[in-house]
Design a protein around this motif. Sequence first.
Motif, PDB file in Angstrom:
ATOM      1  N   MET A 220      43.512  69.517  32.284  1.00 49.35           N
ATOM      2  CA  MET A 220      44.943  69.707  32.056  1.00 49.35           C
ATOM      3  C   MET A 220      45.731  69.462  33.339  1.00 49.35           C
ATOM      4  O   MET A 220      46.795  68.814  33.320  1.00 49.35           O
ATOM      5  CB  MET A 220      45.196  71.123  31.537  1.00 49.35           C
ATOM      6  N   ASN A 221      45.244  69.945  34.458  1.00 53.84           N
ATOM      7  CA  ASN A 221      45.934  69.721  35.728  1.00 53.84           C
ATOM      8  C   ASN A 221      46.008  68.240  36.063  1.00 53.84           C
ATOM      9  O   ASN A 221      47.043  67.734  36.523  1.00 53.84           O
ATOM     10  CB  ASN A 221      45.216  70.487  36.838  1.00 53.84           C
ATOM     11  N   GLU A 223      45.965  65.729  33.947  1.00 59.27           N
ATOM     12  CA  GLU A 223      46.885  65.047  33.043  1.00 59.27           C
ATOM     13  C   GLU A 223      48.333  65.350  33.373  1.00 59.27           C
ATOM     14  O   GLU A 223      49.210  64.498  33.201  1.00 59.27           O
ATOM     15  CB  GLU A 223      46.553  65.431  31.606  1.00 59.27           C
ATOM     16  N   ASP A 224      48.614  66.558  33.868  1.00 59.41           N
ATOM     17  CA  ASP A 224      49.967  66.850  34.337  1.00 59.41           C
ATOM     18  C   ASP A 224      50.366  65.921  35.474  1.00 59.41           C
ATOM     19  O   ASP A 224      51.480  65.384  35.494  1.00 59.41           O
ATOM     20  CB  ASP A 224      50.051  68.304  34.804  1.00 59.41           C
ATOM     21  N   GLN A 228      53.235  62.882  35.723  1.00 61.41           N
ATOM     22  CA  GLN A 228      54.230  62.758  36.791  1.00 61.41           C
ATOM     23  C   GLN A 228      54.235  61.350  37.376  1.00 61.41           C
ATOM     24  O   GLN A 228      55.298  60.790  37.651  1.00 61.41           O
ATOM     25  CB  GLN A 228      53.959  63.785  37.884  1.00 61.41           C
ATOM     26  N   ARG A 572      47.002  65.158  26.529  1.00 56.57           N
ATOM     27  CA  ARG A 572      47.983  64.289  27.161  1.00 56.57           C
ATOM     28  C   ARG A 572      49.356  64.477  26.512  1.00 56.57           C
ATOM     29  O   ARG A 572      50.385  64.477  27.188  1.00 56.57           O
ATOM     30  CB  ARG A 572      47.540  62.829  27.048  1.00 56.57           C
ATOM     31  N   ALA A 575      50.744  67.760  27.820  1.00 56.05           N
ATOM     32  CA  ALA A 575      51.261  67.625  29.178  1.00 56.05           C
ATOM     33  C   ALA A 575      52.599  66.900  29.188  1.00 56.05           C
ATOM     34  O   ALA A 575      53.515  67.263  29.921  1.00 56.05           O
ATOM     35  CB  ALA A 575      50.237  66.883  30.046  1.00 56.05           C
ATOM     36  N   ARG A 578      55.282  69.315  27.999  1.00 59.26           N
ATOM     37  CA  ARG A 578      55.657  70.291  29.023  1.00 59.26           C
ATOM     38  C   ARG A 578      56.550  69.666  30.071  1.00 59.26           C
ATOM     39  O   ARG A 578      57.504  70.270  30.550  1.00 59.26           O
ATOM     40  CB  ARG A 578      54.390  70.861  29.683  1.00 59.26           C
ATOM     41  N   ILE A 579      56.226  68.420  30.471  1.00 57.67           N
ATOM     42  CA  ILE A 579      57.057  67.759  31.463  1.00 57.67           C
ATOM     43  C   ILE A 579      58.435  67.462  30.889  1.00 57.67           C
ATOM     44  O   ILE A 579      59.463  67.634  31.536  1.00 57.67           O
ATOM     45  CB  ILE A 579      56.376  66.470  31.954  1.00 57.67           C
ATOM     46  N   ARG A 585      53.430  75.428  33.742  1.00 57.20           N
ATOM     47  CA  ARG A 585      52.291  76.188  33.209  1.00 57.20           C
ATOM     48  C   ARG A 585      52.036  77.378  34.116  1.00 57.20           C
ATOM     49  O   ARG A 585      51.591  77.252  35.243  1.00 57.20           O
ATOM     50  CB  ARG A 585      51.070  75.287  33.132  1.00 57.20           C
TER      51      ARG A 585
END
Length: 709
Positions: A220-221, A223-224, A228, A572, A575, A578-579, A585
Amino acid sequence: MIEPATASPLGSEIFALVALVVISIIVLLILRYYLPLRTTPAYLLVPVFFAIWLPANMIILVPIDLASSAMVDDIAARGIWLHQGTLKVAWRITYWLTFALTWFILPILAEFSDSGYREPRDKVLDSLRSNAQYYAIVFGSGIIGLIYVLISYGAFSESLQSTVMALAYCWGLALAIYLMGHGLVAIPRRLFRNANISGKLRRIQSQAPRIYEKMEDAEMNLEDLEMQVSELSKRRGGSVSLFQDWIEELLDLTNLPESGPATSRVVPGTGENNKILPTVITEKYMADLTRQLVRAKHSRSRWVSEWNRLLRDAVRTQAILDSAASKKLDFGAASPTAGVLDKYNPLTPYTRFLLHYHALPKLHIALGGLLSLASVCIVWSEVVKGLLPNFSVIRYSVVHHWQGENGQVGFAGQVIAAFWMMYMCAAALTSITEVKVWRGRALVRRNTAHESAFWYASQVARLSVPLSYNFMTFLGALYRDTVFYDFLGQLINLTGLGTRFDMLFPAIILVPVGATLFGLYGRFRRSVGLGVDLIDDDDEEVDIYGSGTWREGRDLIERELNGTSAAIRSRRSEAANRIAGGEARAAPIRSIPTSSSRRGARATGGPTTPLGTSPNTRPSVSGNTSGRRSRQAEPEDENFFEALGHRIQNTFDTMDAPRWFQDIKKPKWMGGDEEGAPAGPSSRGGNGADVRRWFGGGGGGSGEGRIRL
């Protein structure tokens, strides 16, 4: 030392050269196991090679020094020996190269490889800035030590060199004693535990939820960060135009599909642009993003490798257990990445069963007993060497040729000394891999991060000299005749503080030995409520905030092996959402969705929601198909009568009342309305009577009554 002019160490020199070649090959194989040699840059391979090769040479250099410096004129009983001039040159080269690698070369190169800048000059400056605090502490300690030596010793001829060497030795000895004390207990205990096949399988299963969580968090990190980079690549003009080439390189590092999920930069309900990226893109921002992306990729690779290894170990251990009935053991076809020994196995299923089910467990017990005895001897020798050196067990195991109080080390003593040193180094270095370090450093097969490789190599170099000299002090007065003592020992013993520290401090080994032996790490962790240790302590299974139990790990492994627990496809998309929504998170998702929920998430394209979203529910790694109920946090100030009221109310609320009882109307004084309300449990509203009031419990306001199990 009496050395005849006619004596020639030609045979010993040939033996030493062959040993150096063998050690070089072993070090190269170790590097090849953890690093791809063809694609790894030379600035990493060369320093790391010498950082491992030089300490490995001390394992044969110390026994040779002991045999060469004997005071007995008996060439035949010396074993492998060299001239003192050759030994002095060898010790100077080994020590000062190791010193430079430990304190200067490896730390600077580690930060250089971890820097996110593109240009080498910027990488070097960033590395120096990162090491500024480290060097300030080192030089500050050196200045304090130099002042002490000048005051106590009163001379300047050798004070600077002795202070530098003594301080480096003391810091390395403190770290080596602590790590070695942990390893002396952990290695035999691990062998004893692995002898129990069912217990080994249970420990593997208990580790599965934690490793799976770490793997998902790393995914997850990553993909964040990839999202970006994707958002950054969509910008045009402004300051972004100055870093187009850099952004293209970051895109090459990501695994984004060419037709990725469409992301909107508008916050739902606000209509305003959500600026997830800074308005002005600077070089420092690009460097930080590059560093985080590279770290995230290596972290994901680490936990994926850990998860695959755990699955492989679980399958093999389960196959060994299942073979007890059929007396035949077959591990199946070897994977393409397996080693040569795994691919070529001449054993039949029956002989393989005898080997893994009967022979290896007994071998583990025998080896664990032998290493336990060796650990006791090392701890005993550490404790008594300062006050009663004649009672050191290691001394009599190495020195076999005695003439009065003088001893001489022969070839058999050299071999035994090499094994003692190898076990001491293995105990310390094994503990390094279990230490909880910052940045998530780890050794990953064929994919170790460059910064992690530099860090582990620096620890190997840092521990080698203190452990070598500490082993020589086990031999009583014999070590004072060695070249190593003339080079390092007399500088350590320059002041009374150095002498007392060298002889009495190693007795502190009882602290890590006792802490590991009695599981004090886990008890301290539970007493203060922490979720991490300085060193892994697998003495007990601890269920803390999603760490899971062996039953949950068993179910998770079974689903993974059966193909019903595939990777979450909507990571994905989650993520990206969320962005787009500007949501940071706050905490990692520690739930493992079931296979049905994952299939539903893949079908709808929506994100996977964690189990137990209630604010009063502690997240847990369930994953089992039985659907474990989430537990609500009970108030700590609940007395006996309140708890009794909760349980009585629970009894009445869950009771199926008959129809004639439901038709009875409640009067007003019992909480009924003006026309009357049914008294059955299905009609309880916000104004219903609360039986807990009879026992001193809380009021029965709307929504306040909760079922207590």
